[in-house]
Design a protein around this motif. Sequence first.
Motif, PDB file in Angstrom:
ATOM      1  N   ASN A 148       0.766  -1.268  -0.025  1.00 19.11           N
ATOM      2  CA  ASN A 148       0.063   0.020   0.076  1.00 19.11           C
ATOM      3  C   ASN A 148       0.754   1.301  -0.090  1.00 19.11           C
ATOM      4  O   ASN A 148       0.179   2.402  -0.322  1.00 19.11           O
ATOM      5  CB  ASN A 148      -0.850  -0.117   1.361  1.00 19.11           C
ATOM      6  CG  ASN A 148      -2.017  -1.150   1.201  1.00 19.11           C
ATOM      7  OD1 ASN A 148      -3.038  -0.791   0.570  1.00 19.11           O
ATOM      8  ND2 ASN A 148      -1.619  -1.964   1.816  1.00 19.11           N
ATOM      9  N   ILE A 152      -0.551   5.335  -1.000  1.00 24.79           N
ATOM     10  CA  ILE A 152      -1.083   6.111  -0.029  1.00 24.79           C
ATOM     11  C   ILE A 152      -0.330   7.446   0.037  1.00 24.79           C
ATOM     12  O   ILE A 152       0.701   7.294   0.142  1.00 24.79           O
ATOM     13  CB  ILE A 152      -1.633   5.305   1.406  1.00 24.79           C
ATOM     14  CG1 ILE A 152      -2.143   4.198   1.275  1.00 24.79           C
ATOM     15  CG2 ILE A 152      -2.095   6.541   2.332  1.00 24.79           C
ATOM     16  CD1 ILE A 152      -2.300   3.387   2.611  1.00 24.79           C
ATOM     17  N   GLN A 155      -0.976  10.697   4.202  1.00 22.36           N
ATOM     18  CA  GLN A 155      -2.103  10.377   5.037  1.00 22.36           C
ATOM     19  C   GLN A 155      -1.611   9.909   6.441  1.00 22.36           C
ATOM     20  O   GLN A 155      -0.452   9.404   6.665  1.00 22.36           O
ATOM     21  CB  GLN A 155      -2.982   9.417   4.421  1.00 22.36           C
ATOM     22  CG  GLN A 155      -3.931   9.852   3.226  1.00 22.36           C
ATOM     23  CD  GLN A 155      -4.718   8.563   2.657  1.00 22.36           C
ATOM     24  OE1 GLN A 155      -5.489   7.925   3.377  1.00 22.36           O
ATOM     25  NE2 GLN A 155      -4.911   8.487   1.358  1.00 22.36           N
ATOM     26  N   ASN A 200      -8.081   0.670   3.371  1.00 26.04           N
ATOM     27  CA  ASN A 200      -7.188  -0.102   3.419  1.00 26.04           C
ATOM     28  C   ASN A 200      -6.811  -1.270   4.178  1.00 26.04           C
ATOM     29  O   ASN A 200      -6.327  -2.255   4.025  1.00 26.04           O
ATOM     30  CB  ASN A 200      -5.870   0.914   3.120  1.00 26.04           C
ATOM     31  CG  ASN A 200      -5.935   1.640   1.916  1.00 26.04           C
ATOM     32  OD1 ASN A 200      -5.574   1.555   0.787  1.00 26.04           O
ATOM     33  ND2 ASN A 200      -6.184   3.074   2.478  1.00 26.04           N
TER      34      ASN A 200
END
Length: 222
Positions: A148, A152, A155, A200
């Motif tokens: 991930n 991303i 964040q 996620n």
Amino acid sequence: MIIGSGLIANSLKNIDSEDMLYFASGVSNSLETRDSEFEREFSLLKQCIEEYDGKKLVYFSTLSIYDQSKQDSHYVLHKQELENYIKNNVEAYLILRVGNIVGNGGNPNTLFNFLKNQISSNNTFVLHKKARRLLIDIDDIAKFLAHNCTEIHNQTINLAFPYYYDLKEIIDAVEKQINKNAAYNEVDEGDFYKVSFDENIDRFFSEITPPEYINALAKKYI
């Protein structure tokens, strides 16, 4: 680039990348009160941000930020300060607020290590009936980042298995693995804090149930 030499830093070796700056160094003891220790981490973070400008920063924070009983602790205030600094001074980052880590080694006073040692030694301990804990396998941190991290951007993510284990569930799993019964006195105390998990996290853990996860942790680390 990995900064640090502790449990989290060592778990990241297989995903090390020239494009990433994994900052896994600094204060790990949540009971620390010495200003010098916090200042050392802050100085190192600033130095690394300047030295590795252009890399995406991954910073490891803590879910304890949501714990109302710890809002005035040096550790939580320090983590909040560093999170804010990153948000205001780093172009590309990911902040992971991590739950209770379970792994080999690390702090012997973590919940999982504490229970393992108490039960193995036939010691009697106090169980807080109202307490709940969010756990995370140390290996799942690297696995989550591998799947991930590049997706991303800028964040703050809450990273733990999204289930609030009561202490009896954890103790049961440890008992089964050690093949010993725990000796404890229950008290009607304890608390926990609610956090939100984004899609996620839900997707990452979607194929495993809470009983499967805690039993896998016990089998792996006991």
